[in-house]
Write a protein that holds these residues in place. Structure first.
Motif, PDB file in Angstrom:
ATOM      1  N   LYS A 173      17.165   7.049 -18.210  1.00 35.05           N
ATOM      2  CA  LYS A 173      17.405   7.314 -16.796  1.00 35.05           C
ATOM      3  C   LYS A 173      18.611   6.489 -16.351  1.00 35.05           C
ATOM      4  CE  LYS A 173      13.408   5.811 -15.599  1.00 35.05           C
ATOM      5  NZ  LYS A 173      12.022   5.489 -15.206  1.00 35.05           N
ATOM      6  N   LEU A 174      19.548   7.156 -15.719  1.00 34.10           N
ATOM      7  CA  LEU A 174      20.728   6.496 -15.164  1.00 34.10           C
ATOM      8  C   LEU A 174      20.525   6.376 -13.665  1.00 34.10           C
ATOM      9  CD1 LEU A 174      23.623   5.438 -15.126  1.00 34.10           C
ATOM     10  CD2 LEU A 174      24.411   7.810 -15.267  1.00 34.10           C
ATOM     11  N   ILE A 175      20.500   5.141 -13.159  1.00 31.70           N
ATOM     12  CA  ILE A 175      20.224   4.876 -11.752  1.00 31.70           C
ATOM     13  C   ILE A 175      21.423   4.165 -11.139  1.00 31.70           C
ATOM     14  CG2 ILE A 175      18.640   3.775 -10.102  1.00 31.70           C
ATOM     15  CD1 ILE A 175      17.410   3.927 -13.616  1.00 31.70           C
ATOM     16  N   VAL A 176      21.842   4.644  -9.972  1.00 36.24           N
ATOM     17  CA  VAL A 176      22.931   3.972  -9.257  1.00 36.24           C
ATOM     18  C   VAL A 176      22.453   3.624  -7.851  1.00 36.24           C
ATOM     19  CG1 VAL A 176      24.779   5.091 -10.542  1.00 36.24           C
ATOM     20  CG2 VAL A 176      23.925   6.165  -8.449  1.00 36.24           C
ATOM     21  N   HIS A 177      23.016   2.544  -7.302  1.00 33.45           N
ATOM     22  CA  HIS A 177      22.661   2.078  -5.960  1.00 33.45           C
ATOM     23  C   HIS A 177      23.942   1.746  -5.218  1.00 33.45           C
ATOM     24  CE1 HIS A 177      20.988  -1.291  -3.224  1.00 33.45           C
ATOM     25  NE2 HIS A 177      20.699  -0.127  -2.682  1.00 33.45           N
ATOM     26  N   GLY A 178      24.012   2.173  -3.970  1.00 30.13           N
ATOM     27  CA  GLY A 178      25.164   1.856  -3.145  1.00 30.13           C
ATOM     28  C   GLY A 178      24.762   1.536  -1.733  1.00 30.13           C
ATOM     29  N   ALA A 179      25.681   0.946  -0.986  1.00 26.06           N
ATOM     30  CA  ALA A 179      25.400   0.617   0.407  1.00 26.06           C
ATOM     31  C   ALA A 179      25.174   1.868   1.238  1.00 26.06           C
ATOM     32  CB  ALA A 179      26.545  -0.209   0.993  1.00 26.06           C
ATOM     33  N   THR A 180      25.811   2.979   0.838  1.00 33.75           N
ATOM     34  CA  THR A 180      25.652   4.264   1.501  1.00 33.75           C
ATOM     35  C   THR A 180      25.416   5.331   0.439  1.00 33.75           C
ATOM     36  OG1 THR A 180      28.012   4.802   1.359  1.00 33.75           O
ATOM     37  CG2 THR A 180      27.270   3.561   3.318  1.00 33.75           C
ATOM     38  N   ARG A 181      24.985   6.511   0.875  1.00 35.18           N
ATOM     39  CA  ARG A 181      24.817   7.599  -0.097  1.00 35.18           C
ATOM     40  C   ARG A 181      26.158   7.994  -0.692  1.00 35.18           C
ATOM     41  NH1 ARG A 181      24.577  13.210  -0.827  1.00 35.18           N
ATOM     42  NH2 ARG A 181      22.949  13.777  -2.354  1.00 35.18           N
ATOM     43  N   GLU A 182      27.197   7.985   0.119  1.00 37.24           N
ATOM     44  CA  GLU A 182      28.521   8.340  -0.375  1.00 37.24           C
ATOM     45  C   GLU A 182      28.943   7.413  -1.513  1.00 37.24           C
ATOM     46  OE1 GLU A 182      27.746  10.076   3.391  1.00 37.24           O
ATOM     47  OE2 GLU A 182      27.725   7.947   2.820  1.00 37.24           O
ATOM     48  N   LEU A 236      25.351  18.790 -17.470  1.00 36.92           N
ATOM     49  CA  LEU A 236      24.816  19.415 -16.263  1.00 36.92           C
ATOM     50  C   LEU A 236      24.897  18.466 -15.077  1.00 36.92           C
ATOM     51  CD1 LEU A 236      23.214  21.666 -14.770  1.00 36.92           C
ATOM     52  CD2 LEU A 236      21.135  20.509 -15.533  1.00 36.92           C
ATOM     53  N   HIS A 237      24.556  17.215 -15.282  1.00 38.77           N
ATOM     54  CA  HIS A 237      24.616  16.240 -14.193  1.00 38.77           C
ATOM     55  C   HIS A 237      26.050  16.039 -13.704  1.00 38.77           C
ATOM     56  CE1 HIS A 237      20.424  15.309 -14.164  1.00 38.77           C
ATOM     57  NE2 HIS A 237      20.413  14.910 -15.425  1.00 38.77           N
ATOM     58  N   ARG A 238      27.011  16.143 -14.602  1.00 36.60           N
ATOM     59  CA  ARG A 238      28.411  16.019 -14.178  1.00 36.60           C
ATOM     60  C   ARG A 238      28.799  17.184 -13.265  1.00 36.60           C
ATOM     61  NH1 ARG A 238      28.989  14.598 -19.940  1.00 36.60           N
ATOM     62  NH2 ARG A 238      29.003  12.310 -20.045  1.00 36.60           N
ATOM     63  N   ARG A 239      28.227  18.368 -13.514  1.00 34.11           N
ATOM     64  CA  ARG A 239      28.487  19.498 -12.622  1.00 34.11           C
ATOM     65  C   ARG A 239      27.766  19.314 -11.289  1.00 34.11           C
ATOM     66  NH1 ARG A 239      27.349  22.769 -17.254  1.00 34.11           N
ATOM     67  NH2 ARG A 239      25.588  23.800 -16.219  1.00 34.11           N
ATOM     68  N   ILE A 240      26.547  18.800 -11.354  1.00 31.78           N
ATOM     69  CA  ILE A 240      25.761  18.611 -10.127  1.00 31.78           C
ATOM     70  C   ILE A 240      26.477  17.662  -9.170  1.00 31.78           C
ATOM     71  CG2 ILE A 240      23.646  17.560  -9.210  1.00 31.78           C
ATOM     72  CD1 ILE A 240      22.176  18.664 -11.667  1.00 31.78           C
ATOM     73  N   VAL A 241      26.957  16.552  -9.692  1.00 35.36           N
ATOM     74  CA  VAL A 241      27.516  15.503  -8.830  1.00 35.36           C
ATOM     75  C   VAL A 241      28.825  15.938  -8.167  1.00 35.36           C
ATOM     76  CG1 VAL A 241      28.961  14.234 -10.467  1.00 35.36           C
ATOM     77  CG2 VAL A 241      27.663  12.985  -8.731  1.00 35.36           C
ATOM     78  N   LEU A 242      29.442  17.002  -8.675  1.00 35.63           N
ATOM     79  CA  LEU A 242      30.667  17.532  -8.077  1.00 35.63           C
ATOM     80  C   LEU A 242      30.413  18.699  -7.126  1.00 35.63           C
ATOM     81  CD1 LEU A 242      33.033  17.489 -11.208  1.00 35.63           C
ATOM     82  CD2 LEU A 242      33.018  15.874  -9.291  1.00 35.63           C
ATOM     83  N   ASP A 243      29.189  19.200  -7.103  1.00 36.51           N
ATOM     84  CA  ASP A 243      28.878  20.350  -6.262  1.00 36.51           C
ATOM     85  C   ASP A 243      28.863  19.939  -4.788  1.00 36.51           C
ATOM     86  OD1 ASP A 243      26.929  22.235  -4.773  1.00 36.51           O
ATOM     87  OD2 ASP A 243      27.268  23.277  -6.667  1.00 36.51           O
ATOM     88  N   PRO A 244      29.590  20.653  -3.921  1.00 39.89           N
ATOM     89  CA  PRO A 244      29.663  20.278  -2.506  1.00 39.89           C
ATOM     90  C   PRO A 244      28.300  20.228  -1.819  1.00 39.89           C
ATOM     91  CG  PRO A 244      31.344  21.905  -3.029  1.00 39.89           C
ATOM     92  CD  PRO A 244      30.464  21.796  -4.226  1.00 39.89           C
ATOM     93  N   ARG A 245      27.361  21.064  -2.256  1.00 41.62           N
ATOM     94  CA  ARG A 245      26.021  21.052  -1.645  1.00 41.62           C
ATOM     95  C   ARG A 245      25.298  19.743  -1.952  1.00 41.62           C
ATOM     96  NH1 ARG A 245      23.254  25.742  -4.451  1.00 41.62           N
ATOM     97  NH2 ARG A 245      24.535  24.884  -6.135  1.00 41.62           N
ATOM     98  N   PHE A 246      25.435  19.282  -3.196  1.00 45.15           N
ATOM     99  CA  PHE A 246      24.812  18.005  -3.545  1.00 45.15           C
ATOM    100  C   PHE A 246      25.493  16.858  -2.815  1.00 45.15           C
ATOM    101  CE2 PHE A 246      24.848  14.141  -6.167  1.00 45.15           C
ATOM    102  CZ  PHE A 246      23.492  13.865  -6.177  1.00 45.15           C
ATOM    103  N   VAL A 247      26.810  16.890  -2.757  1.00 46.13           N
ATOM    104  CA  VAL A 247      27.553  15.830  -2.079  1.00 46.13           C
ATOM    105  C   VAL A 247      27.136  15.741  -0.617  1.00 46.13           C
ATOM    106  CG1 VAL A 247      29.848  15.062  -1.358  1.00 46.13           C
ATOM    107  CG2 VAL A 247      29.515  15.973  -3.666  1.00 46.13           C
ATOM    108  N   ALA A 248      26.880  16.884   0.021  1.00 45.48           N
ATOM    109  CA  ALA A 248      26.448  16.895   1.422  1.00 45.48           C
ATOM    110  C   ALA A 248      25.028  16.376   1.575  1.00 45.48           C
ATOM    111  CB  ALA A 248      26.554  18.311   1.983  1.00 45.48           C
ATOM    112  N   GLY A 249      24.151  16.596   0.566  1.00 44.31           N
ATOM    113  CA  GLY A 249      22.767  16.110   0.605  1.00 44.31           C
ATOM    114  C   GLY A 249      21.823  17.105   1.243  1.00 44.31           C
ATOM    115  N   GLY A 250      20.537  16.987   0.857  1.00 44.50           N
ATOM    116  CA  GLY A 250      19.510  17.833   1.461  1.00 44.50           C
ATOM    117  C   GLY A 250      19.318  19.171   0.803  1.00 44.50           C
ATOM    118  N   VAL A 251      19.627  19.306  -0.496  1.00 42.28           N
ATOM    119  CA  VAL A 251      19.469  20.592  -1.182  1.00 42.28           C
ATOM    120  C   VAL A 251      17.982  20.901  -1.370  1.00 42.28           C
ATOM    121  CG1 VAL A 251      21.669  20.341  -2.358  1.00 42.28           C
ATOM    122  CG2 VAL A 251      19.579  19.569  -3.499  1.00 42.28           C
ATOM    123  N   ASP A 252      17.682  22.202  -1.597  1.00 38.39           N
ATOM    124  CA  ASP A 252      16.296  22.603  -1.824  1.00 38.39           C
ATOM    125  C   ASP A 252      16.070  22.862  -3.302  1.00 38.39           C
ATOM    126  OD1 ASP A 252      16.930  25.401  -2.440  1.00 38.39           O
ATOM    127  OD2 ASP A 252      17.353  25.616  -0.303  1.00 38.39           O
TER     128      ASP A 252
END
Length: 444
Positions: A386-395, A419-435
């Motif tokens: 598992k790769l976990i990252v933490h930041g002061a903000t979601r951005e 696949l995760h590299r594609r996910i992290v570049l997707d504008p929907r994921f970057v915006a947050g709140g996907v279903d």
């Protein structure tokens, strides 16, 4: 005090428990299969006790063999990790009968939460909302319940977990075939083919609440969003749940605590909810009476060691935390690196990692048991780490995740990293709140 701890699990969670137990001065015994006898957790545990050959049914899932190994090792407590026997009331009962402490909830809670229909009933008692649906003992009952609930719907295993024994059904003519598949998968995974019916929410988000309880008091450690899934199994988790109104988030947290207090819950647990992405209404799904795969994102934003809390409660100590002491800080995201081929319907790809270079740096944590030459056996879940990252903000967390994935290199077998590299570049994921339908529209 717990003097000697038997770890009835494998892989990264076994390593995770060893790390905290060692920091607490607790001696560890790893219950390992023959296939895991040379694994990294086996090398780092104080002792190793073989519980059986590679296949899970002959080792990790054998109550008799696991309990016997714990007794022969002179252990006074058993930590079950997640999966395998972690929520098995029969296992907890056998551990107690052997005079050993079970690190987890009491047997009554395991029995109530292990049966998803019983869990629904207990949630209703505690005042939590649930989705339309319910018990369906026979094929005729399933058809009647489906007509009453309406389509689309989900068939779900009564003894289920991890997405197994679940099938979405969109049309009445597909119901019988889906029922056969759900029952067969549930029987193979849990030894119980019973299923029930539940309404399917088209734009649903999977949001859960981390709980801690000592049997008298219970608190929450905030929310996690686990909506990015394949085959109802999680791939990405983050804390707190993003793009959610504060009132909705607080409502879910309070509902989870009500349930924990209603149960007199002991230890770490997770209440899972389905949130309608349209209006943020929420419905109770289940309570996982164990530590979760995604617990590190909660640890990252709260600074609380959840395994330590589990062990302290198992020693009979009251919670050392109050709700006011839990002050989440920043945002954390976890991605699961599995030995699977995303381009072949996530087919498991066991084998040997000829190269395993995991990222490091500020705000980056890796929980893994796989190094150079590490083996992914064919018998078990395909999770490599598992790769976990933490930041002061979601951005900031998203940017750290992107950079960490760029520096992750595993060779020798397919993984979910591309696949995760594609996910992290997707504008929907970057915006947050996907279903939960996110992957369907993910660009290749």
């Amino acid at each position: 005090m717990i003097r000697k701890l038997f770890i009835a699990n494998r892989g990264e969670i076994a390593l995770r428990v060893i790390r905290t137990a060692r920091a607490m001065g607790i001696e560890t015994v790893l219950g390992a299969s023959e296939a895991d006898a040379s694994s990294l957790p086996a090398k780092l545990a104080d002792h190793v006790a073989i519980v059986g050959p590679g296949p899970s049914s002959q080792g990790y899932l054998s109550i008799e063999r696991v309990v016997d190994a714990a007794v022969r090792s002179g252990c006074d407590a058993v930590h079950p990790g997640y999966g395998f026997l972690s929520e098995n009331a029969g296992f907890a009962r056998a551990v107690a009968a052997a005079g050993i402490r079970f690190v987890g909830p009491d047997i009554a809670t395991l029995e109530g939460m292990g049966d998803k229909l019983a869990a629904r009933a207990l949630a209703v008692e505690a005042g939590l909302p649930v989705l339309p649906g319910g018990e369906a003992a026979t094929r005729a009952d399933v058809h009647a319940r489906a007509t009453e609930t309406g389509y689309p719907l989900l068939l779900k295993a009564v003894a289920g977990g991890g997405g197994k024994g679940m099938r979405r059904v969109d049309r009445p003519e597909d119901l019988d075939a889906a029922l056969d598949m759900a029952q067969a998968e549930a029987q193979a995974a849990f030894g119980n083919g019973a299923v029930y019916v539940e309404r399917f929410v088209a734009r649903g988000r999977h949001v859960e609440v981390q709980l801690l309880g000592d049997g008298t008091n219970a608190i929450h450690l905030g929310t996690r969003d686990c909506s990015i899934q394949r085959r109802f199994q999680k791939l990405v988790e983050e804390a707190p749940a993003p793009a959610m109104p504060l009132a909705s988030r607080e409502g879910i947290e309070q509902a989870a605590v009500r349930l924990a207090r209603h149960l007199g819950y002991r230890g770490a647990g997770t209440a899972e909810f389905l949130v309608d992405a349209e209006d943020f209404s929420f419905y109770f799904l289940e309570l996982n009476a164990r530590i979760q795969v995604e617990h590190p994102v909660t640890e990252a934003i709260t600074g609380v060691d959840l395994v330590e809390q589990q062990l302290l409660v198992a020693m009979g100590k009251p919670l050392s935390l109050t709700q006011a002491m839990v002050r989440p800080n920043g945002h954390a995201i976890e991605v699961r690196i599995n030995a699977e081929d995303p381009d072949a319907d996530f087919r498991p790809s066991p084998g040997r990692a000829t190269r395993a270079a995991w990222p490091a740096g500020e705000g980056v944590r890796v929980d893994t048991h796989i190094g150079l030459g590490g083996e992914v056996p064919p018998f078990y879940d395909s999770l490599m780490g598992k790769l976990i990252v933490h930041g002061a903000t979601r951005e900031q967390a998203v940017e750290r995740l992107r950079k960490a994935l760029d520096s992750l290199h595993i060779e020798g077998l397919p993984t979910t990293a591309p696949l995760h590299r594609r996910i992290v570049l997707d504008p929907r994921f970057v915006a947050g709140g996907v279903d939960t339908g996110f992957l369907t529209g993910l660009a290749q």
